[in-house]
Design a protein around this motif. Structure first.
Motif, PDB file in Angstrom:
ATOM      1  N   VAL A 138       1.385   9.903   4.508  1.00  0.00           N
ATOM      2  CA  VAL A 138       2.050   9.297   5.667  1.00  0.00           C
ATOM      3  C   VAL A 138       2.986   8.200   5.159  1.00  0.00           C
ATOM      4  CG1 VAL A 138       1.697   8.057   7.828  1.00  0.00           C
ATOM      5  CG2 VAL A 138       0.042   9.782   7.104  1.00  0.00           C
ATOM      6  N   GLN A 139       4.243   8.304   5.552  1.00  0.00           N
ATOM      7  CA  GLN A 139       5.237   7.316   5.112  1.00  0.00           C
ATOM      8  C   GLN A 139       5.400   6.218   6.149  1.00  0.00           C
ATOM      9  OE1 GLN A 139       8.854   9.040   3.588  1.00  0.00           O
ATOM     10  NE2 GLN A 139      10.127   7.404   4.429  1.00  0.00           N
ATOM     11  N   VAL A 140       5.318   4.970   5.676  1.00  0.00           N
ATOM     12  CA  VAL A 140       5.681   3.839   6.532  1.00  0.00           C
ATOM     13  C   VAL A 140       7.086   3.443   6.082  1.00  0.00           C
ATOM     14  CG1 VAL A 140       5.155   1.458   7.174  1.00  0.00           C
ATOM     15  CG2 VAL A 140       3.294   3.080   6.775  1.00  0.00           C
ATOM     16  N   GLY A 141       8.034   3.539   6.985  1.00  0.00           N
ATOM     17  CA  GLY A 141       9.423   3.283   6.626  1.00  0.00           C
ATOM     18  C   GLY A 141       9.690   1.798   6.464  1.00  0.00           C
ATOM     19  N   ALA A 142      10.843   1.517   5.856  1.00  0.00           N
ATOM     20  CA  ALA A 142      11.233   0.143   5.563  1.00  0.00           C
ATOM     21  C   ALA A 142      11.174  -0.742   6.811  1.00  0.00           C
ATOM     22  CB  ALA A 142      12.635   0.153   4.985  1.00  0.00           C
ATOM     23  N   ARG A 143      11.606  -0.181   7.932  1.00  0.00           N
ATOM     24  CA  ARG A 143      11.672  -0.987   9.162  1.00  0.00           C
ATOM     25  C   ARG A 143      10.291  -1.310   9.719  1.00  0.00           C
ATOM     26  NH1 ARG A 143      15.211   2.454   8.202  1.00  0.00           N
ATOM     27  NH2 ARG A 143      17.430   2.178   8.551  1.00  0.00           N
ATOM     28  N   ASN A 144       9.304  -0.571   9.285  1.00  0.00           N
ATOM     29  CA  ASN A 144       7.947  -0.768   9.795  1.00  0.00           C
ATOM     30  C   ASN A 144       7.026  -1.463   8.795  1.00  0.00           C
ATOM     31  OD1 ASN A 144       7.137  -0.112  12.438  1.00  0.00           O
ATOM     32  ND2 ASN A 144       7.527   2.058  12.070  1.00  0.00           N
ATOM     33  N   MET A 145       7.607  -1.953   7.704  1.00  0.00           N
ATOM     34  CA  MET A 145       6.740  -2.481   6.638  1.00  0.00           C
ATOM     35  C   MET A 145       5.822  -3.595   7.119  1.00  0.00           C
ATOM     36  SD  MET A 145       7.577  -4.463   3.116  1.00  0.00           S
ATOM     37  CE  MET A 145       7.017  -6.044   3.789  1.00  0.00           C
ATOM     38  N   GLN A 146       6.276  -4.334   8.120  1.00  0.00           N
ATOM     39  CA  GLN A 146       5.411  -5.404   8.635  1.00  0.00           C
ATOM     40  C   GLN A 146       4.914  -5.118  10.052  1.00  0.00           C
ATOM     41  OE1 GLN A 146       7.751  -8.996   7.661  1.00  0.00           O
ATOM     42  NE2 GLN A 146       6.116  -9.482   6.240  1.00  0.00           N
ATOM     43  N   ASN A 147       4.783  -3.841  10.370  1.00  0.00           N
ATOM     44  CA  ASN A 147       4.146  -3.477  11.643  1.00  0.00           C
ATOM     45  C   ASN A 147       2.634  -3.485  11.380  1.00  0.00           C
ATOM     46  OD1 ASN A 147       3.018  -2.178  13.820  1.00  0.00           O
ATOM     47  ND2 ASN A 147       4.649  -0.652  14.004  1.00  0.00           N
ATOM     48  N   PHE A 148       2.046  -4.656  11.559  1.00  0.00           N
ATOM     49  CA  PHE A 148       0.684  -4.861  11.081  1.00  0.00           C
ATOM     50  C   PHE A 148      -0.344  -4.005  11.822  1.00  0.00           C
ATOM     51  CE2 PHE A 148       2.960  -8.882  10.024  1.00  0.00           C
ATOM     52  CZ  PHE A 148       3.019  -8.649   8.659  1.00  0.00           C
ATOM     53  N   ASP A 149      -0.103  -3.738  13.111  1.00  0.00           N
ATOM     54  CA  ASP A 149      -1.038  -2.866  13.831  1.00  0.00           C
ATOM     55  C   ASP A 149      -1.025  -1.461  13.226  1.00  0.00           C
ATOM     56  OD1 ASP A 149      -1.916  -4.826  15.489  1.00  0.00           O
ATOM     57  OD2 ASP A 149      -0.569  -4.333  17.154  1.00  0.00           O
ATOM     58  N   LEU A 150       0.177  -0.992  12.891  1.00  0.00           N
ATOM     59  CA  LEU A 150       0.282   0.329  12.258  1.00  0.00           C
ATOM     60  C   LEU A 150      -0.423   0.326  10.898  1.00  0.00           C
ATOM     61  CD1 LEU A 150       1.421   3.218  12.035  1.00  0.00           C
ATOM     62  CD2 LEU A 150       3.554   2.239  11.172  1.00  0.00           C
ATOM     63  N   LEU A 151      -0.182  -0.722  10.115  1.00  0.00           N
ATOM     64  CA  LEU A 151      -0.797  -0.804   8.777  1.00  0.00           C
ATOM     65  C   LEU A 151      -2.324  -0.786   8.894  1.00  0.00           C
ATOM     66  CD1 LEU A 151       1.495  -3.507   7.097  1.00  0.00           C
ATOM     67  CD2 LEU A 151       1.746  -1.023   7.020  1.00  0.00           C
ATOM     68  N   LYS A 152      -2.849  -1.537   9.846  1.00  0.00           N
ATOM     69  CA  LYS A 152      -4.315  -1.579  10.019  1.00  0.00           C
ATOM     70  C   LYS A 152      -4.836  -0.209  10.433  1.00  0.00           C
ATOM     71  CE  LYS A 152      -4.100  -5.858  12.061  1.00  0.00           C
ATOM     72  NZ  LYS A 152      -4.508  -6.919  12.958  1.00  0.00           N
ATOM     73  N   ALA A 153      -4.099   0.443  11.330  1.00  0.00           N
ATOM     74  CA  ALA A 153      -4.542   1.776  11.785  1.00  0.00           C
ATOM     75  C   ALA A 153      -4.543   2.760  10.613  1.00  0.00           C
ATOM     76  CB  ALA A 153      -3.633   2.276  12.907  1.00  0.00           C
ATOM     77  N   LEU A 154      -3.560   2.653   9.720  1.00  0.00           N
ATOM     78  CA  LEU A 154      -3.493   3.572   8.576  1.00  0.00           C
ATOM     79  C   LEU A 154      -4.584   3.252   7.553  1.00  0.00           C
ATOM     80  CD1 LEU A 154       0.375   3.913   8.106  1.00  0.00           C
ATOM     81  CD2 LEU A 154      -1.191   5.443   9.306  1.00  0.00           C
ATOM     82  N   GLY A 155      -5.131   2.057   7.656  1.00  0.00           N
ATOM     83  CA  GLY A 155      -6.247   1.679   6.786  1.00  0.00           C
ATOM     84  C   GLY A 155      -7.489   2.491   7.059  1.00  0.00           C
ATOM     85  N   SER A 156      -7.596   3.047   8.249  1.00  0.00           N
ATOM     86  CA  SER A 156      -8.798   3.850   8.502  1.00  0.00           C
ATOM     87  C   SER A 156      -8.544   5.352   8.298  1.00  0.00           C
ATOM     88  CB  SER A 156      -9.383   3.550   9.890  1.00  0.00           C
ATOM     89  OG  SER A 156      -8.358   3.520  10.829  1.00  0.00           O
ATOM     90  N   LEU A 157      -7.347   5.689   7.830  1.00  0.00           N
ATOM     91  CA  LEU A 157      -7.068   7.104   7.513  1.00  0.00           C
ATOM     92  C   LEU A 157      -7.647   7.445   6.150  1.00  0.00           C
ATOM     93  CD1 LEU A 157      -3.366   8.146   8.228  1.00  0.00           C
ATOM     94  CD2 LEU A 157      -5.422   8.656   9.542  1.00  0.00           C
ATOM     95  N   LYS A 158      -7.883   8.721   5.962  1.00  0.00           N
ATOM     96  CA  LYS A 158      -8.405   9.146   4.656  1.00  0.00           C
ATOM     97  C   LYS A 158      -7.292   9.714   3.779  1.00  0.00           C
ATOM     98  CE  LYS A 158     -12.582   7.887   4.950  1.00  0.00           C
ATOM     99  NZ  LYS A 158     -11.971   6.569   5.343  1.00  0.00           N
ATOM    100  N   LYS A 159      -6.034   9.585   4.202  1.00  0.00           N
ATOM    101  CA  LYS A 159      -4.966  10.167   3.393  1.00  0.00           C
ATOM    102  C   LYS A 159      -4.030   9.098   2.841  1.00  0.00           C
ATOM    103  CE  LYS A 159      -3.840  12.885   6.892  1.00  0.00           C
ATOM    104  NZ  LYS A 159      -3.175  14.015   7.508  1.00  0.00           N
ATOM    105  N   PRO A 160      -3.300   9.448   1.763  1.00  0.00           N
ATOM    106  CA  PRO A 160      -2.420   8.452   1.156  1.00  0.00           C
ATOM    107  C   PRO A 160      -1.308   7.966   2.082  1.00  0.00           C
ATOM    108  CG  PRO A 160      -2.718  10.324  -0.330  1.00  0.00           C
ATOM    109  CD  PRO A 160      -3.332  10.712   0.985  1.00  0.00           C
ATOM    110  N   VAL A 161      -0.909   6.722   1.848  1.00  0.00           N
ATOM    111  CA  VAL A 161       0.181   6.103   2.599  1.00  0.00           C
ATOM    112  C   VAL A 161       1.285   5.714   1.606  1.00  0.00           C
ATOM    113  CG1 VAL A 161       0.835   4.121   4.036  1.00  0.00           C
ATOM    114  CG2 VAL A 161      -1.413   5.200   4.348  1.00  0.00           C
ATOM    115  N   LEU A 162       2.509   6.115   1.921  1.00  0.00           N
ATOM    116  CA  LEU A 162       3.669   5.701   1.129  1.00  0.00           C
ATOM    117  C   LEU A 162       4.318   4.541   1.876  1.00  0.00           C
ATOM    118  CD1 LEU A 162       5.816   6.136  -1.100  1.00  0.00           C
ATOM    119  CD2 LEU A 162       6.868   7.829   0.363  1.00  0.00           C
ATOM    120  N   LEU A 163       4.246   3.366   1.277  1.00  0.00           N
ATOM    121  CA  LEU A 163       4.716   2.156   1.957  1.00  0.00           C
ATOM    122  C   LEU A 163       6.041   1.718   1.361  1.00  0.00           C
ATOM    123  CD1 LEU A 163       4.112  -0.242   3.908  1.00  0.00           C
ATOM    124  CD2 LEU A 163       2.888  -1.327   2.013  1.00  0.00           C
TER     125      LEU A 163
END
Ligand code: PEP
Ligand code: MN
Length: 337
Positions: free
Chosen positions: A181-206
């Protein structure tokens, strides 16, 4: 504060040491490395007498104060390089993993044709935006859920894992078949999104925001890792500078510093960094030369007709030529490409 444990301590002794701190209100990060085991304290450690702990605990070899605010992604806490895996593809030390594909998924035929070609050239992961964060609301916004299905079709056809951008956490369920899952440049500090991706079991491209510091990128990665997901890949994609001849300015120092400061894999994106097709191959080589773990590059079957970012996209022959060059260079560096 991090404590490096004596090499002969048992797991039980470590657990007792950890619960002692947790009972005092600290949280902890346990990192079991090849050379040593470390316990990092999170909380206000100002009043903790480090030397006293080392002398009296009986289980600690030495301790260090960590000046940085990032802990879980900090190399001081976690000494071994993290290798992120998706299926049998690795991103991290010893590899130079190339991710390629169009800026946007445009049709099933388009993405399948590109996927087959970039795979033959040596790309290991297919990229393609389905949800596109565009500066103008009047520009093409991506094929959205339909685009994800097209990516799945290309994955099925070629076996390439897929990476695509998520715009917000309400989309997570749609991303079931997405490998990274890619977090785009514009969302790098979307902290709610980042926290939600913390409970995923798949890699995140930040991806690094164009106006964000290296420290802020690491803090964003810390959000994901401290929420439970240590499969994070950092991506330098150019920052905004006074220069106007390039779309952004590729910050190669950031690649080197990120590798020094963190154990996470670091890749870079010469396409968004430059915005100019002819700059992409030389920058890609520079990215390999400074020690990045991979590359994300835009490649299109017909850049002149691309719905997004055609000017920075390589055509499929140009991508193939680049890959031949990178393969030779990676081989001399002892990296698997
Ligand atoms: C992309 O990779 O498709 C993209 C939109 O890049 P960035 O978030 O770096 O602008
Ligand atoms: Mn793009």
């Amino acid at each position: 504060m991090v404590f490096i444990m004596n090499p002969d301590v048992t797991r039980e002794q470590i657990n007792t040491f950890i619960s002692g701190w947790e009972n005092k209100g600290f949280s902890t990060i346990l990192s079991v490395g090849t050379e040593h085991t470390a316990v990092c304290l999170i909380g206000n450690t100002a009043a903790v007498d480090l030397d006293h702990v080392v002398q009296t605990s009986g289980v600690v070899l030495y301790g260090k104060r960590i000046t940085e605010r990032y802990k879980a992604v900090n190399r001081v806490v976690h000494e071994d390089n993290t290798i992120v895996r998706t299926g049998d593809i690795c991103i991290g030390e010893g590899y130079f993993t190339v991710i390629a594909g169009p800026c946007s998924v445009e049709s099933e035929d388009q993405i399948i044709q590109i996927a087959k070609s970039v795979k033959t050239s040596g790309a290991r992961i297919l990229r393609g935006g389905a949800f596109k964060p565009r500066t103008s609301p009047y520009d093409f916004q991506g094929k959205k859920a339909e685009g994800l299905e097209m990516l799945s079709a290309a994955k099925k056809e070629t076996g390439l894992p897929i990476v695509t951008e998520i715009m917000n956490q309400t989309q997570i369920d749609l991303f079931e078949d997405v490998d990274i899952v890619q977090v785009g440049a514009r969302n790098m500090q979307n902290f709610d999104l980042l926290k939600a991706l913390g409970s995923l079991k798949k890699p995140v491209l930040l991806k690094r925001g164009p106006a964000n510091t290296i420290d802020e990128l690491l803090m964003s990665a810390e959000y994901i890792v401290s929420s439970g997901n240590d499969n994070v890949i950092l991506c330098e994609r150019g920052i905004r500078s006074f220069e106007t001849m390039t779309r952004n300015t590729l910050d190669l120092s950031a690649v080197v510093l990120l590798k020094q400061k963190s154990h996470l894999p670091v890749i870079a994106d010469p396409s968004h960094a430059s915005g100019i097709r002819s700059l992409v191959p030389p920058l890609a080589k520079a990215i390999l030369a400074v020690g990045a773990d991979g590359l994300m590059v835009e490649a299109h079957n017909n850049p002149a007709a691309a719905l997004c970012d055609g000017a920075q996209s390589l055509d499929l022959d140009q991508f193939d030529t680049l890959m031949r060059d990178l393969k030779n260079r990676a081989q001399t560096e002892g990296k698997i490409i």
